[in-house]
Design a protein around this motif. Structure first.
Motif, PDB file in Angstrom:
ATOM      1  N   HIS A  54       0.827  -1.209   0.000  1.00 16.36           N
ATOM      2  CA  HIS A  54       0.000   0.000   0.000  1.00 16.36           C
ATOM      3  C   HIS A  54       0.865   1.263   0.000  1.00 16.36           C
ATOM      4  CE1 HIS A  54      -2.852   2.971   1.954  1.00 16.36           C
ATOM      5  NE2 HIS A  54      -3.451   2.644   0.839  1.00 16.36           N
TER       6      HIS A  54
ATOM      7  N   LEU B 241       2.198   1.827  -3.456  1.00 18.98           N
ATOM      8  CA  LEU B 241       1.173   2.388  -4.340  1.00 18.98           C
ATOM      9  C   LEU B 241       0.974   3.883  -4.075  1.00 18.98           C
ATOM     10  CD1 LEU B 241      -1.432  -0.512  -4.289  1.00 18.98           C
ATOM     11  CD2 LEU B 241       0.009   0.184  -6.212  1.00 18.98           C
ATOM     12  N   LYS B 242       1.109   4.301  -2.827  1.00 17.95           N
ATOM     13  CA  LYS B 242       0.997   5.741  -2.529  1.00 17.95           C
ATOM     14  C   LYS B 242       2.158   6.516  -3.144  1.00 17.95           C
ATOM     15  CE  LYS B 242       0.255   5.513   2.019  1.00 17.95           C
ATOM     16  NZ  LYS B 242      -0.111   5.948   3.394  1.00 17.95           N
TER      17      LYS B 242
ATOM     18  N   ILE C 288       3.695   5.581  -5.895  1.00 18.56           N
ATOM     19  CA  ILE C 288       3.395   5.588  -7.334  1.00 18.56           C
ATOM     20  C   ILE C 288       2.375   6.678  -7.652  1.00 18.56           C
ATOM     21  CG2 ILE C 288       2.353   4.242  -9.204  1.00 18.56           C
ATOM     22  CD1 ILE C 288       3.546   1.738  -7.872  1.00 18.56           C
ATOM     23  N   LYS C 289       1.384   6.831  -6.799  1.00 15.74           N
ATOM     24  CA  LYS C 289       0.361   7.863  -7.002  1.00 15.74           C
ATOM     25  C   LYS C 289       0.983   9.257  -7.101  1.00 15.74           C
ATOM     26  CE  LYS C 289      -3.656   9.996  -4.783  1.00 15.74           C
ATOM     27  NZ  LYS C 289      -4.594   9.960  -3.626  1.00 15.74           N
TER      28      LYS C 289
ATOM     29  N   ILE D  20      -1.928   0.811 -13.599  1.00 12.67           N
ATOM     30  CA  ILE D  20      -1.246  -0.198 -12.787  1.00 12.67           C
ATOM     31  C   ILE D  20      -2.221  -1.325 -12.446  1.00 12.67           C
ATOM     32  CG2 ILE D  20      -0.018  -0.661 -10.639  1.00 12.67           C
ATOM     33  CD1 ILE D  20       1.534   1.140 -12.541  1.00 12.67           C
TER      34      ILE D  20
ATOM     35  N   LEU E  45      -2.513  -5.162 -10.462  1.00 12.93           N
ATOM     36  CA  LEU E  45      -1.885  -5.998  -9.439  1.00 12.93           C
ATOM     37  C   LEU E  45      -2.067  -7.466  -9.802  1.00 12.93           C
ATOM     38  CD1 LEU E  45      -3.161  -4.198  -6.210  1.00 12.93           C
ATOM     39  CD2 LEU E  45      -0.989  -3.855  -7.401  1.00 12.93           C
TER      40      LEU E  45
ATOM     41  N   LEU F  28      -6.292  -1.032   0.864  1.00 13.96           N
ATOM     42  CA  LEU F  28      -6.000  -1.363  -0.524  1.00 13.96           C
ATOM     43  C   LEU F  28      -7.286  -1.388  -1.344  1.00 13.96           C
ATOM     44  CD1 LEU F  28      -4.092  -2.238  -2.774  1.00 13.96           C
ATOM     45  CD2 LEU F  28      -4.337  -4.604  -1.963  1.00 13.96           C
TER      46      LEU F  28
ATOM     47  N   GLU G 221      -8.938   5.306  -7.036  1.00 13.28           N
ATOM     48  CA  GLU G 221      -7.880   5.759  -7.937  1.00 13.28           C
ATOM     49  C   GLU G 221      -8.076   5.189  -9.349  1.00 13.28           C
ATOM     50  OE1 GLU G 221      -5.766   7.976  -7.213  1.00 13.28           O
ATOM     51  OE2 GLU G 221      -6.184   8.076  -5.068  1.00 13.28           O
TER      52      GLU G 221
ATOM     53  N   LEU H 273      -5.458   2.760 -10.947  1.00 11.04           N
ATOM     54  CA  LEU H 273      -5.268   1.444 -10.337  1.00 11.04           C
ATOM     55  C   LEU H 273      -6.409   0.537 -10.789  1.00 11.04           C
ATOM     56  CD1 LEU H 273      -3.444  -0.135  -8.431  1.00 11.04           C
ATOM     57  CD2 LEU H 273      -4.785   0.744  -6.501  1.00 11.04           C
TER      58      LEU H 273
END
Length: 275
Positions: free
Chosen positions: A52, A55-56, A58-59, A67, A69, A81, A88, A91
């Motif tokens: 998580h 991912l933050k 990446i944001k 993206i 998963l 998540l 988002e 995602l």
């Protein structure tokens, strides 16, 4: 897998970010975050980094990437998540989660750390927060000790759950694994019958999921012409719909807004939204 994998090893977050920037610079539009045990990302670091947190990071980059998963274990899909997938747009609304068995005794024999009820609760939470999420499930037929009742528990659970597709695996012993030494071996003919039954459930689930997307709009990443059919382009939506749509142009590696118009068997047909 555990013998071949060895100890968990995570790519450093900044290395991952650098790789994503490189993919974006080269024109890629979608990247899959994957690993043998993706949900354990970061546990080998001292910093407390996890999937998580990655991912933050990446944001914050605001990269022109979608993206996706890869497979995540049930116990490693936390509410934060799910909330992130719900909120988002970059995602993908796509979860792939191994169940393996819907019978609690078989799950214990497999050394799985969740129950069938916990798994069902997770699926319900995902669907509540992300109604159009694709949820793929791995399931095994014929694990040692799986009697008729245990198989029925698996069959009934998957029939009831709002999953999107199944990956069905017939059990086969592998030398050196604990499973190969367990008692209660199921004969091969019965394993095949059970696997075929589960595949039938999977086909129904896939059709129902596709149908639930009728009339909805999706951003599809075009992958070029569908086979050799002229004027038909194929691509995937973020929630893993294989969408075909008419197009006078050869579209490849481009995002296209499409509305789903028709579903026939495994065919999802759409139309480009003008604009």
């Amino acid at each position: 897998v555990p013998f071949a994998r060895g100890h968990l090893r995570s790519v450093h977050p900044q290395t991952a970010i650098s790789m994503l920037r490189s993919f974006a610079d080269k024109g890629y539009k979608e990247v899959v975050l994957t690993g043998i045990h993706l949900g354990k990302y970061g546990t080998d670091f001292q910093s407390g980094t996890n999937l998580h947190e990655l991912l933050k990071l990446i944001k914050k980059e605001r990269l022109p990437l979608r993206i996706r998963l890869s497979s995540l274990e049930p116990k490693e899909i936390e509410s934060d998540l799910i909330d992130m997938v719900a909120s988002e747009p970059w995602l993908c609304r796509h979860f792939h989660i191994p169940l393996q068995s819907g019978d609690d005794l078989i799950l214990k024999r497999m050394n799985r750390k969740y129950t069938s009820r916990e798994f069902a609760g997770l699926i319900d939470r995902i669907k509540e927060r992300v109604p159009l999420a694709a949820i793929g499930v791995d399931v095994m037929a014929g694990f040692p000790g799986e009697d008729d009742r245990a198989f029925k528990n698996t069959f009934d659970l998957l029939t009831d759950l709002p999953v999107s597709y199944l990956h069905v695996f017939p059990f086969s012993p592998r030398k050196g694994t604990t499973a190969s030494t367990l008692s209660g071996r199921v004969n091969e003919k019965e394993i095949k019958r059970r696997a075929d039954s589960l595949r039938g459930v999977g086909a129904e689930k896939r059709q129902a999921f596709y149908t639930s997307c009728l009339g909805k709009e999706f951003q599809v990443l075009a992958e070029g012409r569908k086979s050799r059919e002229r004027g038909i382009t194929r691509g995937f939506s973020d929630n893993y719909l294989p969408v075909s749509f008419p197009s006078t142009q050869l579209l490849r590696n481009e995002f296209v807004n499409v509305v789903i118009k028709k579903v026939e068997k495994n065919e999802v047909m759409g139309a480009v939204i003008p604009g």
